[in-house]
Design an enzyme around this catalytic site. Sequence first.
Site, PDB file in Angstrom:
ATOM      1  N   MET A  25     -11.862   4.794  -1.126  1.00  0.00           N
ATOM      2  CA  MET A  25     -12.501   5.103   0.158  1.00  0.00           C
ATOM      3  C   MET A  25     -13.074   6.509   0.022  1.00  0.00           C
ATOM      4  SD  MET A  25      -9.523   3.400   2.480  1.00  0.00           S
ATOM      5  CE  MET A  25      -8.365   3.521   1.123  1.00  0.00           C
ATOM      6  N   GLY A  79       1.197  -2.041   4.190  1.00  0.00           N
ATOM      7  CA  GLY A  79       1.769  -0.703   4.048  1.00  0.00           C
ATOM      8  C   GLY A  79       2.982  -0.557   4.936  1.00  0.00           C
ATOM      9  N   SER A  80       2.731  -0.331   6.223  1.00  0.00           N
ATOM     10  CA  SER A  80       3.854  -0.070   7.132  1.00  0.00           C
ATOM     11  C   SER A  80       4.818  -1.253   7.232  1.00  0.00           C
ATOM     12  CB  SER A  80       3.333   0.351   8.502  1.00  0.00           C
ATOM     13  OG  SER A  80       2.206  -0.392   8.855  1.00  0.00           O
ATOM     14  N   PHE A 136      -6.178   5.117   7.879  1.00  0.00           N
ATOM     15  CA  PHE A 136      -4.765   5.310   8.197  1.00  0.00           C
ATOM     16  C   PHE A 136      -3.999   3.996   8.116  1.00  0.00           C
ATOM     17  CE2 PHE A 136      -7.248   8.558  10.217  1.00  0.00           C
ATOM     18  CZ  PHE A 136      -6.544   9.713   9.910  1.00  0.00           C
ATOM     19  N   GLY A 137      -2.731   4.112   7.732  1.00  0.00           N
ATOM     20  CA  GLY A 137      -1.847   2.956   7.788  1.00  0.00           C
ATOM     21  C   GLY A 137      -1.383   2.769   9.233  1.00  0.00           C
ATOM     22  N   MET A 157     -11.620  -5.618   5.069  1.00  0.00           N
ATOM     23  CA  MET A 157     -10.819  -4.678   5.864  1.00  0.00           C
ATOM     24  C   MET A 157     -10.591  -5.272   7.255  1.00  0.00           C
ATOM     25  SD  MET A 157     -10.101  -2.225   3.849  1.00  0.00           S
ATOM     26  CE  MET A 157      -9.146  -1.337   5.079  1.00  0.00           C
ATOM     27  N   HIS A 205      -1.099  -1.410  -4.413  1.00  0.00           N
ATOM     28  CA  HIS A 205      -2.375  -1.072  -3.771  1.00  0.00           C
ATOM     29  C   HIS A 205      -2.428   0.447  -3.593  1.00  0.00           C
ATOM     30  CE1 HIS A 205      -5.927  -1.978  -1.289  1.00  0.00           C
ATOM     31  NE2 HIS A 205      -5.494  -1.038  -0.455  1.00  0.00           N
ATOM     32  N   MET A 207      -8.506   8.340  -0.621  1.00  0.00           N
ATOM     33  CA  MET A 207      -9.344   8.808   0.493  1.00  0.00           C
ATOM     34  C   MET A 207      -9.750  10.247   0.245  1.00  0.00           C
ATOM     35  SD  MET A 207      -7.234   7.319   3.730  1.00  0.00           S
ATOM     36  CE  MET A 207      -6.553   5.648   3.719  1.00  0.00           C
ATOM     37  N   SER A 221       0.863  -1.181   0.000  1.00  0.00           N
ATOM     38  CA  SER A 221       0.000   0.000   0.000  1.00  0.00           C
ATOM     39  C   SER A 221       0.898   1.228   0.000  1.00  0.00           C
ATOM     40  CB  SER A 221      -0.884   0.014   1.245  1.00  0.00           C
ATOM     41  OG  SER A 221      -1.374   1.329   1.438  1.00  0.00           O
ATOM     42  N   HIS A 243      -8.213   1.227  -4.400  1.00  0.00           N
ATOM     43  CA  HIS A 243      -9.145   1.019  -3.285  1.00  0.00           C
ATOM     44  C   HIS A 243      -9.791   2.370  -2.992  1.00  0.00           C
ATOM     45  CE1 HIS A 243      -9.432   0.046   1.352  1.00  0.00           C
ATOM     46  NE2 HIS A 243     -10.616   0.154   0.782  1.00  0.00           N
ATOM     47  N   ASP A 248      -4.502   3.575  -2.356  1.00  0.00           N
ATOM     48  CA  ASP A 248      -5.561   3.959  -1.417  1.00  0.00           C
ATOM     49  C   ASP A 248      -6.040   5.388  -1.663  1.00  0.00           C
ATOM     50  OD1 ASP A 248      -5.935   1.715   0.397  1.00  0.00           O
ATOM     51  OD2 ASP A 248      -3.879   2.081   1.058  1.00  0.00           O
ATOM     52  N   ASP A 281      -6.721  -6.337   4.036  1.00  0.00           N
ATOM     53  CA  ASP A 281      -6.079  -5.020   4.107  1.00  0.00           C
ATOM     54  C   ASP A 281      -6.186  -4.440   5.510  1.00  0.00           C
ATOM     55  OD1 ASP A 281      -5.112  -2.461   3.605  1.00  0.00           O
ATOM     56  OD2 ASP A 281      -6.755  -1.878   2.273  1.00  0.00           O
ATOM     57  N   GLY A 282      -5.022  -4.228   6.115  1.00  0.00           N
ATOM     58  CA  GLY A 282      -4.979  -3.524   7.391  1.00  0.00           C
ATOM     59  C   GLY A 282      -4.260  -4.291   8.484  1.00  0.00           C
TER      60      GLY A 282
HETATM   61  C1  DX5 Z   1      -6.241   1.692   5.356  1.00  0.00           C
HETATM   62  C2  DX5 Z   1      -5.762   1.398   3.952  1.00  0.00           C
HETATM   63  C3  DX5 Z   1      -4.718   0.357   3.938  1.00  0.00           C
HETATM   64  C4  DX5 Z   1      -3.473   0.751   4.693  1.00  0.00           C
HETATM   65  C5  DX5 Z   1      -2.726  -0.469   5.123  1.00  0.00           C
HETATM   66  O1  DX5 Z   1      -7.228   2.637   5.319  1.00  0.00           O
HETATM   67  O2  DX5 Z   1      -6.828   0.945   3.146  1.00  0.00           O
HETATM   68  O3  DX5 Z   1      -4.407  -0.048   2.626  1.00  0.00           O
HETATM   69  O4  DX5 Z   1      -2.619   1.561   3.959  1.00  0.00           O
HETATM   70  O5  DX5 Z   1      -1.633  -0.085   5.880  1.00  0.00           O
HETATM   71  P1  DX5 Z   1      -1.022  -1.034   7.005  1.00  0.00           P
HETATM   72  O6  DX5 Z   1      -0.521  -2.256   6.321  1.00  0.00           O
HETATM   73  O7  DX5 Z   1       0.082  -0.205   7.589  1.00  0.00           O
HETATM   74  O8  DX5 Z   1      -2.117  -1.311   7.982  1.00  0.00           O
HETATM   75 ZN    ZN Z   2      -6.364  -0.109   1.199  1.00  0.00          ZN
END
Ligand code: DX5
Ligand code: ZN
Length: 217
Positions: free
Chosen positions: A69, A199-200, A145-146, A139, A34, A38, A9, A67, A36, A177-178
């Site tokens: 959002m 992501g992180s 947020f990541g 989810m 991926h 928002m 992500s 994705h 994201d 995801d998440g």
């Molecule tokens: C959350 C996003 C995810 C997020 C995942 O709202 O949809 O894609 O970036 O990040 P991590 O892996 O750090 O939870």
């Molecule tokens: Zn996502």
Amino acid sequence: MKNIQIAPSILSADFAKMGEEVRAMQACGADVIHYDVMDGVFVNNITFGLKMLEDIRPYTSLPIDAHLMIVHPEKYVERFAKAGADIITVHWEACKDNLREVLELIRSTGVKCGAVINPDTPVEKIRDVIPLCDMVLVMSVFPGFGGQKFIPSALDKLREIRAIIDESGKDIDLEIDGGITAENVRLVKEAGANVIVAGSAIFKAVDRAAAIAALKE
Ligand code: DX5
Ligand code: ZN
């Protein structure tokens, strides 16, 4: 069981050098990017939109998984498809009774489509549309947020959706995801996920290729 695909992500990437970050992910062994989106309304954060997608498109040959959002995703799906998305996923919470229609709209633009559910939405809400999807996204954090903590009730949903997919006999991906880490990734795979967003866990790692390999293994 389908091949495991790792989808970094880029919400956790350095936005000031996004093209390079995307290129680096491919070089590090990622399978999907991926993306994201928002809008500050559907979720409490703002990321990036159409122009960023257009600009990063030349930096990778990997599929880009958008994705969305955002509220009223139907207003934007055509433009995201045109900007270079290979698959567009939309939330049940954003579409409700129109979800089927929005999925068909995505499909009509020539890209793949997927439905997403938040941690507090039961599988029941999307059961009927699962056979129309190329991918279903569960989810395991509340989007926005990541770096949040994995919510374990996502595992039961993965199992439930995997059973529905198997019963349908269709080739449908199941994405999670998440909060995915090298420690919990085995659980989500065992529960039936085959597309793993992180992501992180990838971008904060010193060795990103090793982080991707650890998630994939
Ligand atoms: C959350 C996003 C995810 C997020 C995942 O709202 O949809 O894609 O970036 O990040 P991590 O892996 O750090 O939870
Ligand atoms: Zn996502």
